[in-house]
Design an enzyme around this catalytic site. Sequence first.
Site, short mmCIF file in Angstrom:
data_model
loop_
_atom_site.label_atom_id
_atom_site.label_comp_id
_atom_site.label_asym_id
_atom_site.label_seq_id
_atom_site.Cartn_x
_atom_site.Cartn_y
_atom_site.Cartn_z
N HIS A 136 0.87 -1.17 0.00
CA HIS A 136 0.00 0.00 0.00
C HIS A 136 0.91 1.23 0.00
O HIS A 136 2.02 1.18 0.54
CB HIS A 136 -0.84 -0.05 1.29
CG HIS A 136 -1.93 0.95 1.39
ND1 HIS A 136 -1.72 2.25 1.78
CD2 HIS A 136 -3.26 0.85 1.18
CE1 HIS A 136 -2.87 2.90 1.80
NE2 HIS A 136 -3.83 2.07 1.44
N CYS A 145 -4.71 2.31 -3.77
CA CYS A 145 -3.46 2.84 -3.16
C CYS A 145 -2.30 1.87 -3.35
O CYS A 145 -1.44 1.74 -2.47
CB CYS A 145 -3.64 3.16 -1.68
SG CYS A 145 -4.80 4.48 -1.38
N ASP A 148 2.94 -4.51 7.98
CA ASP A 148 1.72 -3.74 7.80
C ASP A 148 0.56 -4.73 8.00
O ASP A 148 0.29 -5.57 7.14
CB ASP A 148 1.71 -3.13 6.39
CG ASP A 148 0.38 -2.51 6.03
OD1 ASP A 148 -0.61 -2.72 6.77
OD2 ASP A 148 0.31 -1.83 5.00
N GLN A 160 -4.68 -5.37 6.80
CA GLN A 160 -5.68 -6.33 6.31
C GLN A 160 -5.59 -7.67 7.03
O GLN A 160 -6.51 -8.48 6.93
CB GLN A 160 -5.50 -6.55 4.80
CG GLN A 160 -5.66 -5.31 3.96
CD GLN A 160 -7.07 -4.75 3.98
OE1 GLN A 160 -8.04 -5.48 4.23
NE2 GLN A 160 -7.21 -3.47 3.73
N1 PLP Z 1 -1.94 -0.81 4.43
C1 PLP Z 1 -2.90 -1.54 3.87
C2 PLP Z 1 -2.57 -2.91 3.36
C3 PLP Z 1 -4.18 -1.05 3.75
O1 PLP Z 1 -5.14 -1.78 3.18
C4 PLP Z 1 -4.47 0.26 4.23
C5 PLP Z 1 -5.80 0.86 4.05
O2 PLP Z 1 -6.49 0.56 3.10
C6 PLP Z 1 -3.44 0.98 4.83
C7 PLP Z 1 -2.18 0.41 4.92
C8 PLP Z 1 -3.65 2.34 5.40
O3 PLP Z 1 -4.48 2.27 6.51
P1 PLP Z 1 -5.08 3.56 7.19
O4 PLP Z 1 -5.70 4.37 6.09
O5 PLP Z 1 -6.07 3.04 8.16
O6 PLP Z 1 -3.98 4.29 7.84
#
Ligand code: PLP
Length: 413
Positions: A124, A370, A201, A204
């Site tokens: 992401h 993203c 991260d 998910q």
């Molecule tokens: N990483 C992953 C894999 C995500 O799916 C997301 C959000 O869609 C994020 C990071 C970012 O999360 P947040 O917007 O809650 O900070």
Amino acid sequence: MIKSNIDTIRANFPILHQEVNGKPLVYFDNAATTQKPKQVIEALNQYYLKDNANIHRAAHTLASRATDYFENTRRTIQAFINANEPEECIFTKGVTESINLVAQTWGRANLNAGDEVIVTTMEHHSNIVPWQMICDEKGAKLRVVPINQNGELIMEAYEEMLSANTKLVACVWVSNALGTINPVEKIINLAHQVGAKVLLDGAQACSHLNVDVQKLDCDFLAISSHKLYGPTGVGVLYGKREVLETMPPYHGGGEMIKEVTFEKTTYNDIPYKFEAGTPNIGDVIAFRYALDYLTVLGKENVADYELQLLNYFVNGVNEINKQTNDAIKLIGAAKSKVAVQSFVIKNMHPFDVGMMLDAKGIAVRTGHHCTQPLMQFFELEGTIRVSFALYNTFSEIDTLLQALTSIAKYANR
Ligand code: PLP
């Protein structure tokens, strides 16, 4: 267990019971954000109706009540991820802030010219850009683990990339665009062999998989409450105590200090050193109810049910393809997956498909999710993504498949 209780479960999610564009809402955008059970909504209401006060700072009853509830959530998340102690769990705004915190503190203190940070093709943007920013500043190099056409990491390439220059591996546990579950135990183990730290991260992963940070031995784990049936604007950064203690603070301000003079400031202990200012108290308190909700249902039961939904959907798409000359192309066919599926339909722009589905009350995500570098790898502008959660049903998938049949026939005309 989930299937036989689905009506009771759905009754806990008031938002699901509405019509959108004259049709019953079918919510398949759970990877973007999950809906919240009424236990969470009521806890938030309760806080503002009865308990609202600033935490940690006053002697009065409301303040100590609010502080207790806030710290209860810290203990609940500690148990949820099996951290060694609650102090290893820092409250943030979400995964994005958790990763930026590590990049700007640990990264600034530990990265130097010639050092390497490894990410993967399926990150992401929030696990790419913070590392690009700090690598640019420090003269460090960002390296990228390639993937195959199924959307799986090429582990041999990762192994070859690791060296004494590797200082950090920042890796998505579960891909938000593909659903791929990455082999994080192996990734962590190999990184530690060259002395690198590992940040996962977990945006998910945490709603679908069991999380045991001690067993995994990751150095950092980033979590968002809103992907876990909790409120938006709350996240957690887990870090090992010995790593967090060596890190400089992130934001300066109230709460993160022990003593301030104009000559010198001494910083608070973890976790408060990283929690400057008034946090999102009410939402942190309500987050606990989301974690309890998921724990009572049992993550294995939830994951098992969601995978049944995914298989049902994929089988349905295969049937549509038999009638439509393979009009629908599934993107992401990893052996190990959660209930997230991207796809494209030939001759159709993903956004148009999203609008057509919305007209039938079906909420899906379209676009690059993203993950623009991942889309570049697949040579796509974007995909349509469905992501299933514990309150979705087989009959909702039938509704989606019916709509996709008409769209695929139209696309194949
Ligand atoms: N990483 C992953 C894999 C995500 O799916 C997301 C959000 O869609 C994020 C990071 C970012 O999360 P947040 O917007 O809650 O900070």
